[in-house]
Design an enzyme around this catalytic site. Sequence first.
Site, PDB file in Angstrom:
ATOM      1  N   GLU A  89      -6.663   4.571   7.750  1.00 23.98           N
ATOM      2  CA  GLU A  89      -5.893   6.321   7.445  1.00 23.98           C
ATOM      3  C   GLU A  89      -8.069   6.493   6.731  1.00 23.98           C
ATOM      4  OE1 GLU A  89      -2.862   5.251   5.616  1.00 23.98           O
ATOM      5  OE2 GLU A  89      -1.730   5.352   7.065  1.00 23.98           O
ATOM      6  N   GLY A 112       2.687   2.309  11.055  1.00 23.75           N
ATOM      7  CA  GLY A 112       4.052   3.613  10.493  1.00 23.75           C
ATOM      8  C   GLY A 112       4.708   4.186  11.902  1.00 23.75           C
ATOM      9  N   LYS A 156      -0.165   4.489   0.005  1.00 28.10           N
ATOM     10  CA  LYS A 156      -0.791   5.315   0.820  1.00 28.10           C
ATOM     11  C   LYS A 156      -0.302   6.633  -0.576  1.00 28.10           C
ATOM     12  CE  LYS A 156      -0.400   3.373   4.846  1.00 28.10           C
ATOM     13  NZ  LYS A 156       0.224   3.330   6.455  1.00 28.10           N
ATOM     14  N   SER A 211       4.421  -1.766   9.619  1.00 30.31           N
ATOM     15  CA  SER A 211       5.681  -1.954  10.112  1.00 30.31           C
ATOM     16  C   SER A 211       5.618  -3.063   9.675  1.00 30.31           C
ATOM     17  CB  SER A 211       5.396  -1.276  11.642  1.00 30.31           C
ATOM     18  OG  SER A 211       5.098  -0.024  12.024  1.00 30.31           O
ATOM     19  N   ASN A 266       0.893  -1.330   0.445  1.00 27.26           N
ATOM     20  CA  ASN A 266       0.166   0.149   0.089  1.00 27.26           C
ATOM     21  C   ASN A 266       1.276   1.464  -0.087  1.00 27.26           C
ATOM     22  OD1 ASN A 266      -1.072   1.911   0.291  1.00 27.26           O
ATOM     23  ND2 ASN A 266      -2.026   1.636   2.503  1.00 27.26           N
ATOM     24  N   GLU A 271      -4.463  -4.605  11.190  1.00 26.72           N
ATOM     25  CA  GLU A 271      -3.650  -3.226  10.669  1.00 26.72           C
ATOM     26  C   GLU A 271      -4.328  -2.187  12.197  1.00 26.72           C
ATOM     27  OE1 GLU A 271      -1.932  -2.375   6.793  1.00 26.72           O
ATOM     28  OE2 GLU A 271      -3.783  -1.082   6.509  1.00 26.72           O
TER      29      GLU A 271
END
Length: 262
Positions: free
Chosen positions: A103, A179, A13, A219, A11, A173
Amino acid sequence: MTIRRPLVSGNWKMHHDHIEALHTVRDLGLRLKAEDVARVDVSVHPPFTDLRTVQTLVEQEHIPVAIGAQHCSDEDAGPRTGEVSPRFLARLGTAYVIVGHSERRTLFGMDDAKVAATLRAVLRHEMTPIVCIGETEEQRSRGLTEAVLEEQVMAALSGLPPEVLGALVIAYEPIWAIGTGQAATAVDAEDACVFIRSLVTKVGGDGAAERTRIQYGGSVTGENATDLMAEPNVDGLLVGGASLEAPAFTDIIRATGACYRS
Ligand code: 13P
Protein backbone atom coordinates in the site's frame (compact mmCIF):
# COMPACT_ATOMS: atom_id res chain seq x y z
CA MET A 1 13.41 -28.68 13.24
CA THR A 2 13.88 -25.12 12.08
CA ILE A 3 16.03 -22.67 13.99
CA ARG A 4 13.62 -19.89 13.08
CA ARG A 5 11.14 -18.77 15.70
CA PRO A 6 7.86 -17.85 13.99
CA LEU A 7 6.63 -14.26 14.05
CA VAL A 8 2.94 -13.41 13.84
CA SER A 9 2.38 -9.70 13.17
CA GLY A 10 -0.86 -7.74 13.18
CA ASN A 11 -0.84 -4.84 10.72
CA TRP A 12 -3.79 -2.69 11.70
CA LYS A 13 -3.32 -0.29 8.78
CA MET A 14 -5.56 2.80 9.26
CA HIS A 15 -7.91 1.17 11.77
CA HIS A 16 -8.48 1.72 15.51
CA ASP A 17 -7.99 5.09 17.23
CA HIS A 18 -6.01 5.05 20.46
CA ILE A 19 -9.03 4.21 22.61
CA GLU A 20 -9.99 1.29 20.37
CA ALA A 21 -6.35 0.22 20.37
CA LEU A 22 -6.37 0.17 24.16
CA HIS A 23 -9.40 -2.12 24.23
CA THR A 24 -8.03 -4.43 21.57
CA VAL A 25 -4.61 -4.85 23.16
CA ARG A 26 -6.09 -5.28 26.63
CA ASP A 27 -8.37 -7.98 25.24
CA LEU A 28 -5.40 -9.65 23.57
CA GLY A 29 -3.50 -9.53 26.87
CA LEU A 30 -6.38 -11.27 28.66
CA ARG A 31 -6.54 -14.02 26.07
CA LEU A 32 -2.86 -14.78 25.49
CA LYS A 33 -1.48 -17.37 27.84
CA ALA A 34 2.21 -18.03 28.40
CA GLU A 35 1.94 -21.26 26.42
CA ASP A 36 0.52 -19.36 23.41
CA VAL A 37 3.69 -17.34 23.09
CA ALA A 38 6.17 -19.94 24.29
CA ARG A 39 7.22 -20.71 20.73
CA VAL A 40 5.88 -17.73 18.81
CA ASP A 41 6.83 -14.05 18.66
CA VAL A 42 3.92 -11.65 18.26
CA SER A 43 3.92 -8.01 17.18
CA VAL A 44 1.15 -5.46 16.78
CA HIS A 45 1.45 -2.54 14.37
CA PRO A 46 -1.08 0.16 15.26
CA PRO A 47 -1.31 3.60 13.65
CA PHE A 48 1.31 6.10 14.88
CA THR A 49 -1.17 7.97 17.08
CA ASP A 50 -1.84 4.78 19.06
CA LEU A 51 1.75 3.73 19.65
CA ARG A 52 2.40 5.50 22.93
CA THR A 53 -0.88 4.23 24.40
CA VAL A 54 -0.17 0.67 23.31
CA GLN A 55 3.43 0.80 24.53
CA THR A 56 2.36 2.01 27.99
CA LEU A 57 -0.29 -0.68 28.31
CA VAL A 58 1.97 -3.47 27.10
CA GLU A 59 4.71 -2.46 29.56
CA GLN A 60 2.40 -1.94 32.53
CA GLU A 61 0.50 -5.17 32.08
CA HIS A 62 3.37 -7.29 30.73
CA ILE A 63 1.40 -8.24 27.64
CA PRO A 64 3.61 -10.58 25.59
CA VAL A 65 3.54 -8.68 22.31
CA ALA A 66 6.21 -6.53 20.69
CA ILE A 67 5.43 -3.03 19.44
CA GLY A 68 5.57 -2.52 15.71
CA ALA A 69 5.15 0.43 13.36
CA GLN A 70 3.74 0.39 9.84
CA HIS A 71 6.24 2.72 8.18
CA CYS A 72 8.81 5.40 8.95
CA SER A 73 10.99 8.01 7.31
CA ASP A 74 14.38 7.08 5.93
CA GLU A 75 15.82 10.12 7.69
CA ASP A 76 16.26 10.74 11.40
CA ALA A 77 15.19 14.41 11.45
CA GLY A 78 14.56 17.38 9.18
CA PRO A 79 11.98 19.19 7.09
CA ARG A 80 9.79 16.15 6.31
CA THR A 81 6.25 17.31 7.05
CA GLY A 82 4.05 14.41 8.04
CA GLU A 83 6.84 11.87 8.37
CA VAL A 84 7.85 9.96 11.50
CA SER A 85 11.51 9.44 12.37
CA PRO A 86 12.82 5.94 13.05
CA ARG A 87 14.61 7.48 16.04
CA PHE A 88 11.27 8.40 17.58
CA LEU A 89 10.01 4.86 17.08
CA ALA A 90 13.11 3.35 18.67
CA ARG A 91 12.69 5.68 21.64
CA LEU A 92 9.18 4.27 22.13
CA GLY A 93 10.50 0.74 22.35
CA THR A 94 9.35 -0.21 18.86
CA ALA A 95 10.83 -3.56 17.90
CA TYR A 96 9.63 -4.03 14.31
CA VAL A 97 8.90 -1.65 11.46
CA ILE A 98 7.05 -2.71 8.31
CA VAL A 99 8.97 -1.37 5.31
CA GLY A 100 7.65 -1.11 1.76
CA HIS A 101 4.16 -2.49 2.30
CA SER A 102 2.43 -2.72 -1.08
CA GLU A 103 0.00 0.00 0.00
CA ARG A 104 2.96 2.36 0.59
CA ARG A 105 4.41 1.34 -2.76
CA THR A 106 1.25 1.74 -4.80
CA LEU A 107 -0.62 4.55 -3.01
CA PHE A 108 2.31 6.66 -1.79
CA GLY A 109 4.93 6.18 -4.46
CA MET A 110 7.46 4.30 -2.34
CA ASP A 111 9.94 2.91 -4.86
CA ASP A 112 12.62 0.24 -4.40
CA ALA A 113 15.29 2.83 -3.63
CA LYS A 114 13.15 4.33 -0.87
CA VAL A 115 12.45 0.87 0.52
CA ALA A 116 16.21 0.17 0.65
CA ALA A 117 16.92 3.51 2.37
CA THR A 118 14.10 3.05 4.89
CA LEU A 119 15.23 -0.46 5.69
CA ARG A 120 18.69 0.87 6.49
CA ALA A 121 17.24 3.67 8.62
CA VAL A 122 15.33 1.08 10.68
CA LEU A 123 18.49 -0.99 11.11
CA ARG A 124 20.45 2.10 12.17
CA HIS A 125 18.15 2.36 15.17
CA GLU A 126 18.44 -1.30 16.03
CA MET A 127 14.88 -2.21 15.14
CA THR A 128 13.92 -5.14 12.93
CA PRO A 129 12.51 -4.30 9.50
CA ILE A 130 9.71 -6.41 8.05
CA VAL A 131 10.37 -5.89 4.36
CA CYS A 132 7.30 -6.48 2.21
CA ILE A 133 7.43 -7.83 -1.31
CA GLY A 134 4.88 -9.34 -3.64
CA GLU A 135 3.48 -9.42 -7.14
CA THR A 136 0.23 -8.07 -8.58
CA GLU A 137 -2.47 -10.27 -10.07
CA GLU A 138 -1.41 -9.20 -13.55
CA GLN A 139 2.25 -10.02 -12.92
CA ARG A 140 1.25 -13.41 -11.58
CA SER A 141 -0.93 -14.22 -14.56
CA ARG A 142 1.94 -13.28 -16.88
CA GLY A 143 4.29 -15.66 -15.05
CA LEU A 144 6.38 -12.83 -13.65
CA THR A 145 6.16 -13.64 -9.94
CA GLU A 146 9.77 -14.76 -9.52
CA ALA A 147 11.14 -11.91 -11.61
CA VAL A 148 9.24 -9.35 -9.53
CA LEU A 149 10.32 -10.93 -6.24
CA GLU A 150 13.92 -11.05 -7.38
CA GLU A 151 13.93 -7.40 -8.37
CA GLN A 152 12.37 -6.33 -5.06
CA VAL A 153 14.62 -8.50 -2.89
CA MET A 154 17.82 -7.54 -4.68
CA ALA A 155 16.99 -3.83 -4.59
CA ALA A 156 16.26 -3.96 -0.87
CA LEU A 157 18.94 -6.35 0.40
CA SER A 158 21.99 -6.09 -1.85
CA GLY A 159 25.06 -5.05 0.10
CA LEU A 160 23.75 -6.03 3.53
CA PRO A 161 26.17 -8.22 5.52
CA PRO A 162 25.14 -11.80 6.36
CA GLU A 163 24.58 -11.13 10.06
CA VAL A 164 22.14 -8.35 9.22
CA LEU A 165 20.35 -10.46 6.61
CA GLY A 166 19.90 -13.26 9.11
CA ALA A 167 18.16 -10.93 11.55
CA LEU A 168 15.71 -9.52 8.99
CA VAL A 169 12.09 -10.38 8.46
CA ILE A 170 10.76 -10.53 4.90
CA ALA A 171 7.02 -10.66 4.28
CA TYR A 172 5.78 -12.26 1.09
CA GLU A 173 2.48 -10.52 0.44
CA PRO A 174 1.03 -11.19 -3.00
CA ILE A 175 -1.01 -8.09 -3.75
CA TRP A 176 -3.91 -10.11 -5.18
CA ALA A 177 -4.30 -11.83 -1.80
CA ILE A 178 -4.41 -8.69 0.34
CA GLY A 179 -7.87 -7.92 1.66
CA THR A 180 -9.55 -10.11 -0.96
CA GLY A 181 -10.39 -13.19 1.10
CA GLN A 182 -8.39 -15.15 -1.45
CA ALA A 183 -5.22 -16.27 0.33
CA ALA A 184 -2.42 -18.00 -1.52
CA THR A 185 -2.49 -21.77 -1.13
CA ALA A 186 -0.01 -23.14 1.37
CA VAL A 187 1.94 -24.72 -1.48
CA ASP A 188 2.16 -21.45 -3.43
CA ALA A 189 3.20 -19.57 -0.28
CA GLU A 190 5.86 -22.20 0.42
CA ASP A 191 7.19 -22.05 -3.16
CA ALA A 192 7.49 -18.28 -2.98
CA CYS A 193 9.20 -18.42 0.43
CA VAL A 194 11.68 -21.04 -0.83
CA PHE A 195 12.47 -18.82 -3.80
CA ILE A 196 12.89 -15.75 -1.58
CA ARG A 197 15.21 -17.71 0.71
CA SER A 198 17.32 -18.69 -2.30
CA LEU A 199 17.66 -14.98 -3.09
CA VAL A 200 18.84 -14.27 0.46
CA THR A 201 21.41 -17.05 -0.03
CA LYS A 202 22.59 -15.30 -3.18
CA VAL A 203 23.13 -12.06 -1.27
CA GLY A 204 24.51 -13.38 2.01
CA GLY A 205 25.09 -17.12 1.87
CA ASP A 206 23.31 -20.13 3.38
CA GLY A 207 24.06 -19.26 6.99
CA ALA A 208 22.17 -15.98 6.70
CA ALA A 209 19.29 -17.43 4.67
CA GLU A 210 18.72 -20.18 7.21
CA ARG A 211 18.05 -17.57 9.86
CA THR A 212 16.01 -15.00 7.91
CA ARG A 213 12.35 -15.21 8.85
CA ILE A 214 9.95 -15.10 5.92
CA GLN A 215 6.31 -14.38 6.66
CA TYR A 216 3.31 -14.89 4.43
CA GLY A 217 0.61 -12.20 4.32
CA GLY A 218 -2.70 -11.85 2.47
CA SER A 219 -6.15 -12.89 3.77
CA VAL A 220 -4.75 -14.93 6.65
CA THR A 221 -7.41 -16.27 9.03
CA GLY A 222 -7.59 -18.66 11.95
CA GLU A 223 -8.77 -21.26 9.43
CA ASN A 224 -5.94 -21.08 6.90
CA ALA A 225 -3.14 -20.28 9.38
CA THR A 226 -2.51 -23.93 10.24
CA ASP A 227 -1.98 -25.02 6.64
CA LEU A 228 0.25 -22.04 5.89
CA MET A 229 2.36 -22.49 9.02
CA ALA A 230 2.76 -26.21 8.42
CA GLU A 231 5.04 -25.32 5.50
CA PRO A 232 8.71 -25.46 6.50
CA ASN A 233 9.72 -22.18 4.85
CA VAL A 234 6.78 -20.09 6.05
CA ASP A 235 8.13 -18.61 9.27
CA GLY A 236 5.21 -16.47 10.30
CA LEU A 237 2.21 -14.48 9.19
CA LEU A 238 1.59 -10.79 8.50
CA VAL A 239 -2.08 -10.35 9.24
CA GLY A 240 -4.31 -7.41 8.28
CA GLY A 241 -8.07 -7.66 8.81
CA ALA A 242 -7.99 -10.68 11.12
CA SER A 243 -5.61 -8.90 13.52
CA LEU A 244 -8.08 -6.12 14.33
CA GLU A 245 -10.04 -8.11 16.89
CA ALA A 246 -8.32 -10.01 19.68
CA PRO A 247 -10.28 -13.30 19.36
CA ALA A 248 -9.42 -13.81 15.68
CA PHE A 249 -5.81 -12.75 16.15
CA THR A 250 -5.45 -15.09 19.13
CA ASP A 251 -6.72 -17.99 16.99
CA ILE A 252 -3.97 -17.28 14.45
CA ILE A 253 -1.29 -17.08 17.15
CA ARG A 254 -2.46 -20.39 18.63
CA ALA A 255 -2.61 -22.09 15.24
CA THR A 256 0.97 -20.97 14.64
CA GLY A 257 2.15 -22.21 18.03
CA ALA A 258 0.48 -25.58 17.47
CA CYS A 259 2.59 -26.10 14.33
CA TYR A 260 5.75 -25.58 16.34
CA ARG A 261 5.00 -27.94 19.19
CA SER A 262 7.56 -30.69 19.08
P1 13P B 1 -5.28 -8.86 4.99
O1 13P B 1 -4.87 -9.88 6.03
O2 13P B 1 -6.42 -7.98 5.45
O3 13P B 1 -5.47 -9.48 3.66
O4 13P B 1 -4.03 -7.84 4.86
C1 13P B 1 -2.77 -8.35 4.63
C2 13P B 1 -1.78 -7.26 4.76
O5 13P B 1 -1.66 -6.39 3.92
C3 13P B 1 -0.94 -7.25 5.97
O6 13P B 1 0.12 -6.37 5.85
